[in-house]
Scaffold this active site. Structure first.
Site, PDB file in Angstrom:
ATOM      1  CG  ASP A  11     -15.460  20.265  15.038  1.00  0.00           C
ATOM      2  OD1 ASP A  11     -15.771  18.866  15.206  1.00  0.00           O
ATOM      3  OD2 ASP A  11     -14.042  20.406  14.611  1.00  0.00           O
ATOM      4  CG  ASP A  53     -11.366  20.531  17.348  1.00  0.00           C
ATOM      5  OD1 ASP A  53     -11.292  19.775  16.479  1.00  0.00           O
ATOM      6  OD2 ASP A  53     -10.595  21.758  17.150  1.00  0.00           O
ATOM      7  CG  HIS A  55      -7.646  20.286  21.071  1.00  0.00           C
ATOM      8  ND1 HIS A  55      -7.235  19.231  20.136  1.00  0.00           N
ATOM      9  CD2 HIS A  55      -8.238  21.288  20.273  1.00  0.00           C
ATOM     10  CE1 HIS A  55      -7.448  19.697  18.831  1.00  0.00           C
ATOM     11  NE2 HIS A  55      -7.946  20.926  18.995  1.00  0.00           N
ATOM     12  CG  HIS A  61      -3.827  22.136  16.827  1.00  0.00           C
ATOM     13  ND1 HIS A  61      -4.000  22.463  15.733  1.00  0.00           N
ATOM     14  CD2 HIS A  61      -5.208  22.412  17.559  1.00  0.00           C
ATOM     15  CE1 HIS A  61      -5.260  22.431  15.467  1.00  0.00           C
ATOM     16  NE2 HIS A  61      -5.946  22.493  16.450  1.00  0.00           N
ATOM     17  CG  HIS A  75      -9.297  25.424  19.783  1.00  0.00           C
ATOM     18  ND1 HIS A  75      -7.950  25.770  19.293  1.00  0.00           N
ATOM     19  CD2 HIS A  75      -9.789  24.398  18.975  1.00  0.00           C
ATOM     20  CE1 HIS A  75      -7.580  24.887  18.308  1.00  0.00           C
ATOM     21  NE2 HIS A  75      -8.703  24.062  18.100  1.00  0.00           N
ATOM     22  CE  LYS A 102     -13.061  17.104  14.392  1.00  0.00           C
ATOM     23  NZ  LYS A 102     -12.426  18.311  14.818  1.00  0.00           N
ATOM     24  CB  CYS A 147     -13.333  20.664  11.473  1.00  0.00           C
ATOM     25  SG  CYS A 147     -12.080  20.923  12.446  1.00  0.00           S
TER      26      CYS A 147
END
Length: 197
Positions: A11, A53, A55, A61, A75, A102, A147
């Site tokens: 990340d 990440d 998203h 979240h 984010h 993810k 993470c």
């Protein structure tokens, strides 16, 4: 038995570095240090992997009133600059063999919750490592207490002999970072280096 070691870069994205929506103190410094590590030691690894990440709509979240435990500011939204690799690391990211995305629709902390696409099929990190004959992993990136911790614990559980290179990580908070280090140590994760940046 021959040991095949992979590097997992966790990340190292704009939103987790200074100027991002969920910045980790020292994130940009870690990005530059990881790039230097890849330039110097990349050839020592059987594979270089990255998690991100990624998203789209992760539900609760994201929150406009985050508690920074279970909920967070928006984010790493797909299609924004915040989801991209930090510039200090991006040039070396050309050496990545696979990227594991993810959290598209939910919270996801461990790289083992992510997947890469190969020939139209989603392949999880654990399966990719096993299919590639990887037996151990070095883990670096952001953030030590979230993470990186989750990825290292899952790597240990799945039998990949994880080693976290602490000089190439940074934590959000000293208290939660100390707890994360204890969790990893207790799970059999090797902690190498002087400490998180």
């Amino acid at each position: 038995m021959l040991t095949e070691r992979a590097l997992i870069v966790v990340d190292v994205q704009n939103d987790f570095c200074e100027g991002g929506s969920l910045a980790v103190p020292g994130g940009a410094q870690v990005a530059a240090a990881i790039a230097d590590h890849v330039r110097t030691h990349g050839a020592d690894y059987a594979a270089i992997l990255a998690t991100v990440d990624w998203h789209e709509d992760p539900g609760s979240h994201w929150s406009t009133h985050p508690n920074y435990v279970d909920t967070w500011p928006r984010h790493c939204q797909v299609g924004t600059s915040g989801a991209e690799f930090h510039p200090a690391w991006a040039a070396e990211a050309t050496q990545i063999d696979a990227i594991f995305r993810k959290g598209r629709r939910d919270a996801a902390y461990s790289g083992f919750e992510g997947a890469t696409t190969d020939e139209g099929q989603d392949i999880g990190l654990g399966q990719w490592l096993r299919d590639s004959g990887i037996t151990s992993v070095d883990i670096v990136g952001l953030a030590t207490d979230h993470c990186v911790r989750a990825t290292a614990l899952d790597a240990a559980q799945e039998g990949f002999s994880p080693r976290v290179l602490l000089d190439l990580t940074a934590g959000v908070d000293t208290t939660t970072t100390a707890a994360a280090l204890a969790d990893m140590r207790n799970a059999g994760v090797e902690l190498a280096g002087g400490g998180p940046c």
